[in-house]
Design a protein around this motif. Sequence first.
Motif, PDB file in Angstrom:
ATOM      1  N   UNK A   1       8.600  21.481 -13.647  1.00 27.60           N
ATOM      2  CA  UNK A   1       9.937  22.119 -13.381  1.00 27.60           C
ATOM      3  C   UNK A   1      10.528  21.882 -11.956  1.00 27.60           C
ATOM      4  N   UNK A   2       9.513  21.942 -11.019  1.00 33.32           N
ATOM      5  CA  UNK A   2       9.829  21.627  -9.890  1.00 33.32           C
ATOM      6  C   UNK A   2      10.320  20.107  -9.547  1.00 33.32           C
TER       7      UNK A   2
ATOM      8  N   UNK B   1       1.373  12.438  -9.600  1.00 29.20           N
ATOM      9  CA  UNK B   1       1.387  14.030  -9.240  1.00 29.20           C
ATOM     10  C   UNK B   1       0.738  14.953 -10.434  1.00 29.20           C
TER      11      UNK B   1
ATOM     12  N   UNK C   1      13.650  19.733 -10.712  1.00 31.79           N
ATOM     13  CA  UNK C   1      14.727  20.215  -9.974  1.00 31.79           C
ATOM     14  C   UNK C   1      14.837  18.948  -8.609  1.00 31.79           C
ATOM     15  N   UNK C   2      13.469  18.214  -8.412  1.00 32.99           N
ATOM     16  CA  UNK C   2      13.658  17.256  -7.318  1.00 32.99           C
ATOM     17  C   UNK C   2      14.173  15.661  -8.079  1.00 32.99           C
ATOM     18  N   UNK C   3      14.725  15.893  -9.206  1.00 34.93           N
ATOM     19  CA  UNK C   3      15.263  14.702  -9.713  1.00 34.93           C
ATOM     20  C   UNK C   3      14.292  13.450  -9.774  1.00 34.93           C
ATOM     21  N   UNK C   4      13.043  13.805 -10.247  1.00 34.93           N
ATOM     22  CA  UNK C   4      11.762  12.843 -10.275  1.00 34.93           C
ATOM     23  C   UNK C   4      11.706  12.044 -11.820  1.00 34.93           C
ATOM     24  N   UNK C   5      12.875  12.376 -12.552  1.00 32.56           N
ATOM     25  CA  UNK C   5      12.707  11.544 -13.754  1.00 32.56           C
ATOM     26  C   UNK C   5      12.405  10.033 -13.650  1.00 32.56           C
TER      27      UNK C   5
ATOM     28  N   UNK D   1       9.316   9.577 -12.387  1.00 30.70           N
ATOM     29  CA  UNK D   1       9.054   8.712 -11.336  1.00 30.70           C
ATOM     30  C   UNK D   1       7.695   8.434 -10.931  1.00 30.70           C
ATOM     31  N   UNK D   2       7.376   6.983 -10.509  1.00 28.10           N
ATOM     32  CA  UNK D   2       6.098   6.569 -10.573  1.00 28.10           C
ATOM     33  C   UNK D   2       5.035   7.559  -9.902  1.00 28.10           C
ATOM     34  N   UNK D   3       5.362   8.117  -8.523  1.00 27.40           N
ATOM     35  CA  UNK D   3       4.543   8.916  -7.558  1.00 27.40           C
ATOM     36  C   UNK D   3       4.276  10.412  -8.409  1.00 27.40           C
TER      37      UNK D   3
ATOM     38  N   UNK E   1       4.665  22.667 -12.064  1.00 30.79           N
ATOM     39  CA  UNK E   1       5.056  21.391 -11.196  1.00 30.79           C
ATOM     40  C   UNK E   1       6.080  20.441 -11.963  1.00 30.79           C
TER      41      UNK E   1
END
Lengths: 453, 453
Positions: A61-62, A88, A65-69, A82-84, A59
């Motif tokens: 790793x994905x 997750x 890739x989704x740029x969710x830092x 990122x908060x959400x 999760x």
Amino acid sequence: MSTLEATEVLSLSSDLADFASGLRWQDIPAPAQLAARRTVANVVGLAINACRHEAVEAALSALHDLGMRGKFCVLGRSDRLAIASAAFVNGVSMHVEDFDDTHLRTVVHPGAPIVPAAFAVAELTGRDGAEVLAAITAGVEVACRVGIGLGAGHFDIGWHLTGTMGHLGAAAAAGRLLRLDADRMRDALAIAATQASGHTEQLGTMSKPMHPGKAAADGVEAALLAAAGIGGPQRPIEGRRGLGALMAPAPNLALALDNLGTTWEIEENAFKPYSCGIVSHPVIDAAIGFRGLIADPDTIEAVEIVVRPVVLDVMGIKEPDTGLRSKFSVFHCFAVGFVDGEAGPAQYSDARATDATIVRLRQKIRATTDPSMPKDACRVTVRTTDGVSHHIDIDHASGSRDRPLTNEQLRAKFESLVRPVLGNRTEDAWERTWRLDESDGVHAVFRASQPLA
Amino acid sequence: MSTLEATEVLSLSSDLADFASGLRWQDIPAPAQLAARRTVANVVGLAINACRHEAVEAALSALHDLGMRGKFCVLGRSDRLAIASAAFVNGVSMHVEDFDDTHLRTVVHPGAPIVPAAFAVAELTGRDGAEVLAAITAGVEVACRVGIGLGAGHFDIGWHLTGTMGHLGAAAAAGRLLRLDADRMRDALAIAATQASGHTEQLGTMSKPMHPGKAAADGVEAALLAAAGIGGPQRPIEGRRGLGALMAPAPNLALALDNLGTTWEIEENAFKPYSCGIVSHPVIDAAIGFRGLIADPDTIEAVEIVVRPVVLDVMGIKEPDTGLRSKFSVFHCFAVGFVDGEAGPAQYSDARATDATIVRLRQKIRATTDPSMPKDACRVTVRTTDGVSHHIDIDHASGSRDRPLTNEQLRAKFESLVRPVLGNRTEDAWERTWRLDESDGVHAVFRASQPLA
């Protein structure tokens, strides 16, 4: 007149929103407050334990890739998301070992979707620990009560309530910490309702622990969308084309409001003492009990266990050769219970499944079934090489409705889960988590959970 | 034997995954290729038009709070968002005016969930325009075909297919651009299936255009989770507790595979010429036709329109006082059609609803109903002050199955939508979008859509 048209449910969503938006810690009776603290402590321990689990790594790793830092914490790790996305990952790690809490009447596992949503929004808003716990309580009430209103049919046809009801509970908890008013809270519940999802077809795959993760993330998103002015319908749950009508064959939504704010579903939230199917739990209780009677497994000549037929149906593997298969072996459950004195994730590893002492003991066990055996009971006889027979009957398994885990057992579970990750910082992590109600926020829990720099 | 157990559907998810992962632009027949280009051009125009819509601004505000900045483009704006969030906003703006495309048999609006997912992953991977269009075609086929398999009951009970089937289509398109193999594609479809959601209870609220936004974002996420190794069940759609069993009262999933790769559902995708309920479209056609016969609205003495009863049921408001209400007035539809020669979002503003010329013309219109009138037909008579009666009969409304929008009409729609935003750059935006198949990627479309620095 269908139950969906009954007068009393025509304001269900609004009534739940009123309740959730207005709930304060000081208004919650002490037993429900304690249940909220137990709910949090249980899943925090699980998340720390599973913070490097294969599903969590995938999760993350994905999400990379989704740029969710971002700036938000993941229990047990130094990653910042990122908060959400933080919600997750914490939802995944709390649920992935199937060792979390269960609201037995509905089969909602409320901790994994709701606690991460609350924690993430608490980081955003800086609310104190008592307010976080009030929000979690609000979320659990909403999730479990709507689950009750949907009835058993919702689960029976294949909805995974931890996903579906988890969405509502996560949105309620997140909305409460954003201090949404009742109208905006209803919008948050509406957005969560129209996103509620999760199929039991996915059980047994890596996709399944994503359900509470997704519910947590979507709940955070729903609350922030509502706060930004995205409005929903008046009756997202009870409306003619709303969640209730669509997702349950025979809902009785009026039940969701029974004694709202007077009786507390969170008090019915149960905690597993062992990380395997609940039907084998009485046998593990007995195995641990025998440790007080018998010192050395090699002095055991034979073990006779008598269980309900369902136990052998679902956990009848006699000689499991892998950790995963050992979760479906009541023989392995007895053996690790006796030898290790516990039955957490560590007891269901490949190494334990093939350990010589465990294997030898497993081979001495014979199981028979008795259809009259109650749901959470078993009878076990152990004959030792000195010719003596020892008996233990378990009437109610530990963790069952009639014999809930004590706070001490819950702490032992937490410590057993967390020690492999945090070592001698385990006690501090417990204290920070257990005393969240007295703290000024969740940051201390996160900090205590993380690897040292 | 239920249809879910029919042999031919036991590999439905795998068969769709095989198809979607393997589809190449050069294997798609020319009419389906053209339909894909038309699908893209239509929603790109809509997204640019609605790029400052209240719902888009609210969504962006929430995404800002969610920390979703990143590198990915939003049509018509200079904002840069995380990949899934960019897909989300583009999905909202394509759908928010209810002016997008419709697969008439299923009522899927495929463009808004699928095109943004493809565009976002195309930015990530740098695929060329033809591959993007192939991925969109794959997504539309998957979404519409599973919608066909679920049957009309899926919509009738209250599922919003743009949300539910949009999830599957978006995941297929995203997965195709990640070049997932067939097994990973099936995992992506599985993750999307267990997140598929959207209730028609939400119609008429700001939450409704979030459905395709969420489907697009979740589709991107599902494909990236599958790529990272999150596996799902073998039969997420056709399984006993999968999407088909849970979300439709009488699915016939075998229909989803009928002539897969031979006939193309994307060719059935229809485009609205006017941004209001489809039942008033014949009347607007007639109104525009009268512009060739009558120059000045003040020379009109009386208008008699004969329509199906449903037209007055849903669009019977005689004197709408707001832009929103004017969308539900066939009288307003005729008046703007005649005076403005078009009926796009600009014709349903508060200003047009209260414009003196429009109001005066509206008051001269009388409508009667004829139950024998065909679905997409009407008869209109206009009597002018010189005593002459003019008649126009519309047999098939423009945009209907029998009289699809021509490419020229589609371009006119695009230009009418985009000119208020891009002015004299509108033609360039059209060219970039229309010729996507010849381009090296989506960046040129995004660049052409954005405000000048």
